[in-house]
Design an enzyme around this catalytic site. Structure first.
Site, PDB file in Angstrom:
ATOM      1  N   ASP A  72       0.830  -1.208   0.000  1.00 15.93           N
ATOM      2  CA  ASP A  72       0.000   0.000   0.000  1.00 15.93           C
ATOM      3  C   ASP A  72       0.861   1.253   0.000  1.00 15.93           C
ATOM      4  OD1 ASP A  72       0.810  -0.653   2.650  1.00 15.93           O
ATOM      5  OD2 ASP A  72      -0.727   0.661   3.474  1.00 15.93           O
ATOM      6  N   ASP A 105       8.514   4.276  -1.255  1.00 14.43           N
ATOM      7  CA  ASP A 105       7.881   3.602  -0.113  1.00 14.43           C
ATOM      8  C   ASP A 105       6.669   2.805  -0.559  1.00 14.43           C
ATOM      9  OD1 ASP A 105       7.371   2.845   2.455  1.00 14.43           O
ATOM     10  OD2 ASP A 105       6.591   4.778   3.114  1.00 14.43           O
ATOM     11  N   GLU A 135      -0.050  -1.142   5.632  1.00  8.37           N
ATOM     12  CA  GLU A 135       1.082  -0.769   6.487  1.00  8.37           C
ATOM     13  C   GLU A 135       1.043   0.700   6.866  1.00  8.37           C
ATOM     14  OE1 GLU A 135       5.162   0.701   7.513  1.00  8.37           O
ATOM     15  OE2 GLU A 135       3.862   1.304   5.842  1.00  8.37           O
ATOM     16  N   HIS A 338       6.724   9.417   0.969  1.00  5.95           N
ATOM     17  CA  HIS A 338       5.513  10.226   1.195  1.00  5.95           C
ATOM     18  C   HIS A 338       5.626  11.631   0.600  1.00  5.95           C
ATOM     19  CE1 HIS A 338       4.485   7.658   5.038  1.00  5.95           C
ATOM     20  NE2 HIS A 338       4.824   6.917   3.994  1.00  5.95           N
TER      21      HIS A 338
END
Length: 363
Positions: A72, A105, A135, A338
């Protein structure tokens, strides 16, 4: 239904899986594609639990390694100048990057794992590959939490690797993390008659002073130096513009070295804020580096470089608590995780693939 070609390069697999929607709580399409790509491979036993996919070799080898990665991502950027899907290739200072949400990520790490899972039909150790959902959200929603409850046998191993972004370097263990709310209480009153009340926000000043004066430690754990941190991350209080507040809450985050137990971390926070009301709201213990295991030493020799500590909390702590030493190792600069400009070096993807392949195929 998207399909994955696991004979493609790890970079191309990265592009493909980043372009499949997989923000937390929307991983099913990607999990379906992974399961479909792995199911025909005779050397793997494939299991599914929700949107978590597990693939295992069962060659009767003396040792087993667990290699995991989450599928995810955090939400995509909605800014017109910052949208990070679909992926695209860019060149910065002569270096080729894949740009887009999830590249760091941690889809690049997942792509390397998928390619190796498909190609390593006779690895030197038996391997359990785990690709899990949820996660990036609350721990109780994590696919690993669910899998540990439903199939704890699938976590068995002598050593584990989590493909979190580490810029292609080995990061041992992780710091623990604790959140607490430190409260002060007062008495409400009209602000025109403040002397009748007691201002809870003013009473919080010593809390902030203690945080400003606090000097966090750096603790050596199994040869790696873990920097701790104790910081205010949120403060709230107040009723209205003409009311003396009767409550103030300071949320504090403590990042603590893996040599501290959970109880020791809690005791430290309560000691710093002695005399105040303290409520522990979240606590996840750290993980020791796990680099003294024989398999870990072989791994370090194969991938090269000097190991570093992992300051943030990662799921290596889950393996550590089950008695499985674990490290973080994957492509991607963690500072770009992110980020709206998330991007991964193509050369780093290739280097991580080389390191893992060399280790997993050397008797």
């Amino acid at each position: 239904m998207p399909t994955l070609d696991l004979t493609a390069s790890a970079a191309d697999i990265t592009r493909a899986i980043c372009d499949i929607p997989s923000v937390s709580d929307d991983e099913t399409l990607l999990a379906d594609a992974i399961e479909e790509a792995l199911a025909p491979l005779a050397h793997l036993e494939v299991h599914r639990d929700g949107d978590t996919i597990v693939a295992r070799t069962s060659g009767g080898r003396a040792q087993r390694v667990v290699i995991a990665g989450h599928i995810d991502t955090v939400p995509i950027s909605e800014r017109e100048d910052g949208r990070n899907v679909p992926t695209r290739d860019i060149v910065i200072d002569g270096e080729q990057y894949i740009w887009g949400r999830g590249t760091v990520d941690m889809k690049a790490g997942v792509a390397v794992q998928l390619k190796l899972a498909a190609e390593l039909t006779e690895p030197a150790v038996d391997i359990t590959w785990i690709w899990y959902d949820h996660e990036e959200v609350a721990a109780e929603l994590s696919g690993l939490t669910r899998l540990a409850a439903n199939r704890p046998d699938l976590f068995a191993g002598d050593f584990a690797i989590l493909g979190e972004p580490t810029a292609g370097l080995v990061e041992g263990g992780c710091n623990g993390t604790l959140r607490a709310v430190v409260r002060t209480h007062g008495v409400r009153a009209h602000s025109a008659r403040a002397w009748i009340g007691e201002n809870a926000i003013h009473a919080a000043a010593p809390i902030l002073a203690r945080l400003a004066e606090h000097r966090p430690r750096t603790l050596a754990v199994d040869g790696l130096d873990y920097r701790e941190g104790l910081n205010a991350v949120r403060i709230s209080g107040g009723v209205a513009g003409n009311v003396i507040p009767d409550l103030c809450e300071v949320e504090v985050n403590f990042r603590f070295a893996p040599s501290r137990s959970d109880d020791e971390a809690v005791a430290h926070v309560r000691r710093v804020f002695q005399g105040f009301e303290v409520e522990i709201t979240d606590l996840s213990g750290g993980a020791r580096p796990g680099l003294d295991a024989p398999l870990a030493q072989d791994f370090l020799r194969a991938v090269g470089g000097t190991p570093r500590p992992k300051y943030g909390w990662t799921d290596v702590a889950r393996f550590s608590r089950l008695g499985v030493p674990a490290v973080n190792y994957g492509p991607g600069d963690p500072l770009l995780a992110h980020h709206d400009e998330e991007r991964v070096l193509v050369s780093q993807i290739a280097e991580v693939e080389r390191g893992l392949r060399a280790w997993l195929t050397t008797p």
